[in-house]
Design a protein around this motif. Structure first.
Motif, mmCIF file in Angstrom:
data_model
loop_
_atom_site.group_PDB
_atom_site.id
_atom_site.type_symbol
_atom_site.label_atom_id
_atom_site.label_comp_id
_atom_site.label_asym_id
_atom_site.label_seq_id
_atom_site.Cartn_x
_atom_site.Cartn_y
_atom_site.Cartn_z
ATOM 1 N N GLU A 16 -15.302 37.876 24.168
ATOM 2 C CA GLU A 16 -16.204 36.741 23.973
ATOM 3 C C GLU A 16 -17.613 37.182 23.557
ATOM 4 O OE1 GLU A 16 -17.234 32.683 26.423
ATOM 5 O OE2 GLU A 16 -16.775 34.484 27.564
ATOM 6 N N SER A 17 -18.040 38.351 23.977
ATOM 7 C CA SER A 17 -19.404 38.803 23.665
ATOM 8 C C SER A 17 -19.486 39.542 22.323
ATOM 9 C CB SER A 17 -19.944 39.705 24.783
ATOM 10 O OG SER A 17 -19.199 40.906 24.841
ATOM 11 N N ARG A 19 -19.927 40.237 18.494
ATOM 12 C CA ARG A 19 -20.782 39.519 17.549
ATOM 13 C C ARG A 19 -20.539 39.996 16.123
ATOM 14 N NH1 ARG A 19 -23.214 35.676 20.396
ATOM 15 N NH2 ARG A 19 -24.976 35.464 19.021
ATOM 16 N N TRP A 20 -20.873 39.132 15.157
ATOM 17 C CA TRP A 20 -20.843 39.463 13.737
ATOM 18 C C TRP A 20 -22.025 38.770 13.088
ATOM 19 C CZ3 TRP A 20 -19.137 42.625 10.171
ATOM 20 C CH2 TRP A 20 -19.186 42.239 8.829
ATOM 21 N N GLN A 21 -22.942 39.542 12.571
ATOM 22 C CA GLN A 21 -24.126 39.031 11.889
ATOM 23 C C GLN A 21 -24.857 37.958 12.710
ATOM 24 O OE1 GLN A 21 -22.779 37.950 7.944
ATOM 25 N NE2 GLN A 21 -22.686 40.104 7.312
ATOM 26 N N GLY A 22 -25.037 38.248 13.992
ATOM 27 C CA GLY A 22 -25.833 37.385 14.861
ATOM 28 C C GLY A 22 -25.121 36.206 15.484
ATOM 29 N N LYS A 23 -23.845 35.995 15.179
ATOM 30 C CA LYS A 23 -23.131 34.872 15.794
ATOM 31 C C LYS A 23 -21.884 35.400 16.495
ATOM 32 C CE LYS A 23 -22.533 32.526 12.009
ATOM 33 N NZ LYS A 23 -22.184 31.587 10.952
ATOM 34 N N PRO A 24 -21.310 34.615 17.386
ATOM 35 C CA PRO A 24 -20.079 35.065 18.060
ATOM 36 C C PRO A 24 -19.002 35.404 17.029
ATOM 37 C CG PRO A 24 -20.949 33.087 19.121
ATOM 38 C CD PRO A 24 -21.745 33.295 17.863
ATOM 39 N N GLU A 27 -16.334 32.783 16.268
ATOM 40 C CA GLU A 27 -16.839 31.709 15.407
ATOM 41 C C GLU A 27 -16.912 32.173 13.948
ATOM 42 O OE1 GLU A 27 -21.114 29.514 14.856
ATOM 43 O OE2 GLU A 27 -20.395 29.773 16.907
ATOM 44 N N ALA A 28 -17.383 33.383 13.743
ATOM 45 C CA ALA A 28 -17.491 33.931 12.385
ATOM 46 C C ALA A 28 -16.114 34.062 11.729
ATOM 47 C CB ALA A 28 -18.190 35.288 12.428
#
Length: 113
Positions: A16-17, A19-24, A27-28
């Motif tokens: 859950e933590s 990240r890809w380019q500043g977003k979860p 979601e990305a």
């Protein structure tokens, strides 16, 4: 879009933590799948799990984890899934990606009025 018959189920196991380019990351991945016209994606959040590092992630009250297991499932034609794999290879640093053959019985969206 009509999708029936043989397809592929792509499963991506991440945290859950992540990240890809500043977003979860989850979601990305979903947004990237949508941009590329894949049939659909579903994100599932697990209450407990462990991965390659054997570290237990749990949602127990006494030990609230902000890194619960996440699974993204995407079903589409084999060709569309294959085209998406290089995108995932770039996005997913740690995790597990699986692919299996499925038989799509029915996939239909609502007709617009």
């Amino acid at each position: 879009m009509k999708l029936e018959g043989e397809g592929k189920l792509l499963r991506i196991f991440i945290g859950e933590s992540d990240r890809w380019q500043g977003k979860p990351l989850y979601e990305a991945i979903v947004l990237a799948a949508r941009e590329r016209g894949l049939a659909g994606a579903t994100v599932l959040r697990g209450p407990m799990g462990f991965g390659a590092n054997s570290h237990i992630h749990t949602a127990k009250i006494l030990r609230l984890s902000e890194d619960l297991p996440m699974v993204i499932e995407i079903v589409d034609l084999a060709s569309k899934i294959q085209e998406f794999l290089p995108v995932l290879d770039e996005m997913v640093g740690e995790g597990l990606i699986t692919l299996e053959t499925v038989h799509v019985v029915r996939y239909r969206g609502r007709t617009k009025s």
